[in-house]
Design an enzyme around this catalytic site. Sequence first.
Site, PDB file in Angstrom:
ATOM      1  N   ASP A  69       0.836  -1.193   0.000  1.00 45.05           N
ATOM      2  CA  ASP A  69       0.000   0.000   0.000  1.00 45.05           C
ATOM      3  C   ASP A  69       0.877   1.252   0.000  1.00 45.05           C
ATOM      4  O   ASP A  69       1.855   1.345   0.746  1.00 45.05           O
ATOM      5  CB  ASP A  69      -0.899  -0.019   1.240  1.00 45.05           C
ATOM      6  CG  ASP A  69      -1.850   1.159   1.307  1.00 45.05           C
ATOM      7  OD1 ASP A  69      -2.645   1.318   0.364  1.00 45.05           O
ATOM      8  OD2 ASP A  69      -1.790   1.911   2.300  1.00 45.05           O
ATOM      9  N   GLU A 112       1.510  -0.398  -5.118  1.00 43.73           N
ATOM     10  CA  GLU A 112       0.652   0.733  -5.464  1.00 43.73           C
ATOM     11  C   GLU A 112       1.571   1.941  -5.656  1.00 43.73           C
ATOM     12  O   GLU A 112       2.017   2.554  -4.695  1.00 43.73           O
ATOM     13  CB  GLU A 112      -0.366   1.013  -4.361  1.00 43.73           C
ATOM     14  CG  GLU A 112      -1.276   2.185  -4.695  1.00 43.73           C
ATOM     15  CD  GLU A 112      -2.104   2.658  -3.507  1.00 43.73           C
ATOM     16  OE1 GLU A 112      -3.171   3.254  -3.747  1.00 43.73           O
ATOM     17  OE2 GLU A 112      -1.688   2.450  -2.352  1.00 43.73           O
TER      18      GLU A 112
END
Length: 557
Positions: A204, A247
């Site tokens: 993330d 990401e």
Amino acid sequence: MVMQRPPWWKNSVFYCLNVKTFSDGNGDGWGDFPGLTQRLDYLKWLGVGCIWLMPFHPSEDRDDGYDITDYYAVDERLGTLGDFVAFVHEARAHGIRVIGDLVINHTSARHPWFLRSREGRDSPYRSWYVWVDEPPPGDGEPIAVFPHDDPSPWRYDDRTDQYYLHQFYRHQPDLNLANPEVRAEIERVVGFWLQLGLSGFRVDAAPHLMLGTGRGGQTSACDVHAYIAELRSFVTSRCPDAILLGEVNRPYKEAARFLGRQSGTGDELTMCLDFEGMQQMHLALARRDPRLLTESILRRPVPPGTGRWASFVRNHDELVLDLLSEDERNAVFQAFGPDENMKYQGRGLRLRLPTMMRGDLRRIKMVYSLLFSLPATVVLLYGEEIGMGEDLEARGRLSVRCPMRWEPGSGSDAASSAPPVKPVTQERDPDGVCVQAQRDDPDSLLSWIRLLIRLSREYTAFGGDDFLPLETAAAHALAHLRQHEGQNVLCLHNFSKEPAEAAVRLELGEREGPIELTDLLHPGDSYQAEPSGDAVVRLDAYQSRWLSVAEGERHLQ
């Protein structure tokens, strides 16, 4: 000569889901791991190769699980640790791998680490977070990710008269990744879940893993690339075929560095989500100009080693458009989400694709055909395969995280009572937007997505990183050739509501007779190219064709 099999992540379809909104196994209104386990037959039938789990740990649930309070446990509403292990084991038995979200940029402000950190400046956990006497001046890093909610990334704490860093929400303090103790703890977390069967992680907010505090409490940059390489080394030492999917919402030149391009060895992230390509795709669709997408793919760096780009139509957040210029972004807004309630933070859309396409199934199918025809691993968000919509009454990015629709009516067994998220409603054929209604319908979106998955795995032409655009006079049509291991597939997509005739030339070398072109998407349709390679293919409004070039042709000259 024995052909070496490509790494598993290169030809797998990834399927992102939120456990709490996917399938309820005990009737309490919350999706859970037993319910998800019961749906593995469906996911195998669909052709999913890897499930990406959104956070399933205990949290304050102020950011849909991305505010974690315990990295070593399962949210009790979703089941037990035993339920998780049983799910992963059963997924492997179905030929499906599982990865989880690795949220290490920040924790919840209620995490025990941060509570200890706030106890005083002499707390042993003080340096686990980023504390300063005064926020640094200037408009550079760090920046506030959600400026409409928290304009400053620094929050004053009157208990210890210092500021802590939170690049995301104020209730999500940033971990100090410059601290070796924090890194060691993250390795323990990663090792724990790998031992329980995960095949890797989606990292993330990877570019944000860059700030920490060194000696004297001064803010200092953490070498994010060195850290990710260190994390990758640890992961592969524990599980050689585990992956890190990043990401990285950055332009290609910067994003490619996260794949380890600096060293050329691919020693950082295994895969990067292709945000620039996604945004250019939506701009191309809005302007009906496929050249925008073609130019984007051609300038995309080839990943080093066994690295791979991961393409998607949209992810589980807003459909972010921040890599586009203001004029480009407004063009997408005007075409697909003109109402203010459809937008998010001025930079993206809170809509799923069917609403953006105004329910036009022809256009929706064309977009997914386009996605699967590009050189990348495909990532789907749960419910895309049935054309699920969104709930614009939900807060912020939760609009697209609705309960999965399995049956007509309310449609979701993960919202049967006291739903965590209100069941999605769709004015457009509400009873048809569910698995039960579409599974046996050969013309449904679900059948179409399943066909695309099957063909993209069966035909080796889709297995490489090549992308050869072909010139055509049809201004709104994209023609490109996929080639790999001697197999060729001509892909054509009409971005317009007007029919088109795409004239293309396949540079395959002179042949003695016509070249047969068999349509893989529309059984029974076929075309012929002249011995010179010239062909004319008719495309109806928003139509796509994958034409398999007859075996025996030569490679491109």
